[in-house]
Motif scaffolding. Sequence first.
Motif, PDB file in Angstrom:
ATOM      1  N   ARG A  35      35.640  44.403   7.776  1.00 52.86           N
ATOM      2  CA  ARG A  35      36.626  45.060   7.420  1.00 52.86           C
ATOM      3  C   ARG A  35      36.475  45.550   6.005  1.00 52.86           C
ATOM      4  N   ASN A  36      36.188  47.223   5.512  1.00 50.69           N
ATOM      5  CA  ASN A  36      35.729  47.222   4.153  1.00 50.69           C
ATOM      6  C   ASN A  36      37.123  47.005   3.249  1.00 50.69           C
ATOM      7  N   THR A  37      36.650  45.956   2.430  1.00 49.57           N
ATOM      8  CA  THR A  37      38.245  46.441   1.364  1.00 49.57           C
ATOM      9  C   THR A  37      38.065  46.950   0.206  1.00 49.57           C
ATOM     10  N   ASP A  41      32.491  53.632   0.349  1.00 45.34           N
ATOM     11  CA  ASP A  41      31.881  54.203   1.189  1.00 45.34           C
ATOM     12  C   ASP A  41      31.091  53.816   2.269  1.00 45.34           C
ATOM     13  N   ASP A  55      36.770  47.912  19.620  1.00 46.89           N
ATOM     14  CA  ASP A  55      37.693  48.739  19.357  1.00 46.89           C
ATOM     15  C   ASP A  55      37.160  50.017  17.650  1.00 46.89           C
ATOM     16  N   ARG A  56      38.058  50.960  17.397  1.00 47.88           N
ATOM     17  CA  ARG A  56      37.925  51.725  16.495  1.00 47.88           C
ATOM     18  C   ARG A  56      39.539  51.641  15.526  1.00 47.88           C
ATOM     19  N   ALA A  57      39.537  51.362  14.179  1.00 40.89           N
ATOM     20  CA  ALA A  57      41.266  51.063  13.831  1.00 40.89           C
ATOM     21  C   ALA A  57      42.456  50.525  14.704  1.00 40.89           C
ATOM     22  N   GLY A  58      42.208  49.580  15.630  1.00 41.90           N
ATOM     23  CA  GLY A  58      42.944  48.981  16.436  1.00 41.90           C
ATOM     24  C   GLY A  58      42.814  49.858  17.518  1.00 41.90           C
ATOM     25  N   GLN A  59      42.247  50.741  18.282  1.00 38.63           N
ATOM     26  CA  GLN A  59      41.670  51.501  19.336  1.00 38.63           C
ATOM     27  C   GLN A  59      40.799  50.635  20.607  1.00 38.63           C
TER      28      GLN A  59
END
Length: 71
Positions: A35-37, A41, A55-59
């Motif tokens: 996670r990048n908070t 970028d 997964d990407r973004a929860g998918q």
Amino acid sequence: MSGEMMSATINGHAFDASRVDTTVQFGSVEEWMLRNTSTLDHPMHLHVWPMQIVDRAGQPIEEVIWQDVVG
């Protein structure tokens, strides 16, 4: 970055190459959540340790994808 220094953390602790935070048994499999908070970028890379993307973004991702850099 308005004059501020970037700092990398692992499990909430500032990165310190002289400290060992965890050990892993050879041959084991781990699942990491990246996670990048920050506002920077910056791609995640493990330097010669490919990662399987699950997964990407929860998918979930159905196909097997191996990468050494994740953006």
